[in-house]
Scaffold this motif. Structure first.
Motif, short mmCIF file in Angstrom:
data_model
loop_
_atom_site.label_atom_id
_atom_site.label_comp_id
_atom_site.label_asym_id
_atom_site.label_seq_id
_atom_site.Cartn_x
_atom_site.Cartn_y
_atom_site.Cartn_z
N GLY A 234 0.81 -1.21 0.00
CA GLY A 234 0.00 0.00 0.00
C GLY A 234 0.84 1.26 0.00
O GLY A 234 2.04 1.26 -0.25
N PHE A 235 0.19 2.37 0.31
CA PHE A 235 0.85 3.67 0.40
C PHE A 235 -0.02 4.53 1.29
O PHE A 235 -1.16 4.18 1.62
N SER A 236 0.50 5.67 1.71
CA SER A 236 -0.26 6.53 2.60
C SER A 236 0.12 7.98 2.38
O SER A 236 0.87 8.30 1.44
N LYS A 237 -0.34 8.82 3.24
CA LYS A 237 -0.13 10.27 3.13
C LYS A 237 1.35 10.61 3.11
O LYS A 237 2.15 10.05 3.85
N VAL A 238 1.70 11.54 2.25
CA VAL A 238 3.08 12.01 2.16
C VAL A 238 3.35 12.95 3.33
O VAL A 238 2.65 13.95 3.52
N ARG A 239 4.39 12.65 4.09
CA ARG A 239 4.73 13.46 5.25
C ARG A 239 6.10 14.12 5.12
O ARG A 239 6.44 14.97 5.93
N SER A 240 6.88 13.72 4.16
CA SER A 240 8.23 14.26 4.04
C SER A 240 8.59 14.39 2.56
O SER A 240 7.72 14.31 1.69
N ASN A 241 9.88 14.53 2.29
CA ASN A 241 10.35 14.89 0.95
C ASN A 241 10.17 13.75 -0.05
O ASN A 241 10.85 12.73 0.03
N VAL A 242 9.27 13.92 -1.01
CA VAL A 242 9.00 12.88 -2.01
C VAL A 242 10.13 12.77 -3.03
O VAL A 242 10.19 11.79 -3.78
N PHE A 243 11.01 13.75 -3.09
CA PHE A 243 12.08 13.75 -4.07
C PHE A 243 13.33 13.01 -3.60
O PHE A 243 14.17 12.64 -4.40
N ARG A 244 13.44 12.81 -2.28
CA ARG A 244 14.66 12.19 -1.75
C ARG A 244 14.73 10.72 -2.16
O ARG A 244 13.77 9.97 -2.03
N MET A 245 15.88 10.31 -2.64
CA MET A 245 16.08 8.95 -3.09
C MET A 245 16.50 8.05 -1.92
O MET A 245 16.96 8.55 -0.89
N PRO A 246 16.37 6.74 -2.09
CA PRO A 246 16.86 5.81 -1.07
C PRO A 246 18.33 5.46 -1.31
O PRO A 246 18.89 5.77 -2.37
N GLY A 247 18.94 4.81 -0.35
CA GLY A 247 20.32 4.36 -0.49
C GLY A 247 20.66 3.37 0.60
O GLY A 247 20.03 3.37 1.66
N THR A 248 21.64 2.51 0.36
CA THR A 248 22.05 1.51 1.34
C THR A 248 23.57 1.51 1.43
O THR A 248 24.26 1.53 0.39
N PHE A 249 24.09 1.47 2.67
CA PHE A 249 25.53 1.55 2.89
C PHE A 249 25.97 0.49 3.89
O PHE A 249 25.27 0.23 4.88
N LEU A 250 27.11 -0.09 3.63
CA LEU A 250 27.76 -0.97 4.60
C LEU A 250 28.89 -0.17 5.22
O LEU A 250 29.83 0.25 4.52
N ILE A 251 28.81 0.09 6.52
CA ILE A 251 29.82 0.91 7.19
C ILE A 251 30.44 0.14 8.36
O ILE A 251 29.79 -0.71 8.98
N HIS A 252 31.69 0.45 8.64
CA HIS A 252 32.40 -0.14 9.76
C HIS A 252 33.55 0.78 10.15
O HIS A 252 34.24 1.30 9.27
N ASN A 253 33.71 0.98 11.44
CA ASN A 253 34.76 1.86 11.96
C ASN A 253 34.72 3.24 11.31
O ASN A 253 35.74 3.80 10.92
N GLU A 254 33.48 3.74 11.17
CA GLU A 254 33.22 5.09 10.65
C GLU A 254 33.67 5.26 9.19
O GLU A 254 33.94 6.38 8.74
#
Length: 319
Positions: free
Chosen positions: A273-293
């Motif tokens: 589903g989907f629901s009401k927009v509450r924040s920035n619809v233009f912002r893209m997603p991303g995924t990061f693997l981080i370790h020791n900053e």
């Protein structure tokens, strides 16, 4: 220093385009009001109507729109409602003509006026509205200045008060930057993490989320997908997003067949589903693997539907 994304100038062509629309509407409106019979013939109507005053009234309305466009030209983003109402009129006008033509009430020649009064303005008006929305969302959701990566991961903390830097120093972390919670792809990502969590954690990698909602609203979403126990960081102003260089989506990224089709599958077929927009619809997603900053691996989405194989990304810790 990271500059504000809200500093998006109005494109040079926008103000002249609105002034041109204003001049055109005023000129056309005055012509119709002063010469109703002659203008009807030029516009393709075979015979004068019984009440030419009605045609003059249309001219008056069009002329008034011209004044509005001239005002909007002073600040297209601020006066976007004028542009929006104008675009609606330019969409409904041709629709009304097509209905009348299909019913035999108007000749095809009468549609000529729709080309110049309506159709040629669709593109410029739509682009102005798109950029006005982008500007408004970014201005309302972004701080005036950004933070560098090293400082941002120290400042932002999860629901239990642990900074992202501290989390990364404990063990490798797979950090998901989510879209707005009303987006079906945001929910789909949480569902995928729920399913892949055992595989990811078996690699010695923990999971954390960065989201754009306030903590109270965000918690409800994470509880829905049974991942509320994982670290999550609320970033309504999207400072962390920018520190990780997750940008705003372009029109071609956000509005294409692939996004619409996958959105249908995610929202309807898979039931997210989907629901009401509450924040920035233009912002893209991303995924990061981080370790020791430090960032060990990353996946910057090509469009909102683009999710990596989270389990495989977690395995990059061995490489």
């Amino acid at each position: 220093m990271v500059t504000s994304e809200a500093e998006q100038p109005v494109s040079p062509w926008m103000k002249p385009a609105l002034r041109l629309a204003g001049i055109y509407n005023l000129t056309w409106g005055l012509w119709v009001m002063l010469f109703p019979i002659a203008s009807l013939k030029v516009c393709g109507y075979p015979a004068p109507p019984t009440y030419p005053e009605l045609w003059q009234c249309i001219g008056m309305i069009v002329g008034v729109y011209g004044i509005g466009y001239w005002i909007a030209a002073s600040d297209p983003f601020r006066h976007w409602p004028i542009v929006f109402v104008g675009l609606l009129g330019k969409i409904f006008g041709p629709i009304g003509f097509l209905i009348a033509y299909s019913q035999g009430n108007l000749p095809l020649s009468a549609g000529l006026v729709n080309i110049f009064n309506d159709l040629i303005w669709w593109g410029p008006f739509a682009v102005i509205l798109w950029n006005a929305l982008r500007f408004a969302q970014t201005r309302n959701a972004t701080s005036e200045t950004g933070l560098p990566f090293s400082e941002a991961i120290q400042n932002f903390r999860s629901q239990d008060g642990t900074s992202l830097a501290e989390l990364s120093n404990r063990q490798p972390f797979l950090v998901l930057f989510l879209r707005h919670s009303g987006c079906t792809f945001c929910r789909e990502a949480l569902s995928e993490i729920q399913m892949q969590r055992p595989k990811i954690e078996s690699e010695g990698v923990q999971i954390a989320f960065v989201h754009m909602e306030d903590e109270e609203h965000g918690k409800k979403l994470f509880e829905r997908y049974d991942v509320a126990d994982l670290p999550r960081i609320s970033d309504p102003k999207q400072v962390l997003y920018r520190a990780f260089e997750i940008g705003l989506g372009r029109f071609s990224q956000l509005m294409n067949f692939n996004v619409f089709w996958k959105g249908f599958l995610s929202a309807i077929v898979k039931g997210h589903g989907f629901s009401k927009v509450r924040s920035n619809v233009f912002r893209m997603p991303g995924t990061f693997l981080i370790h020791n900053e430090k960032i060990l691996a990353r996946h910057i989405a090509k469009d909102p539907s683009d999710h990596p194989d989270y389990g495989n990304l977690a395995c990059d810790i061995k490489n």
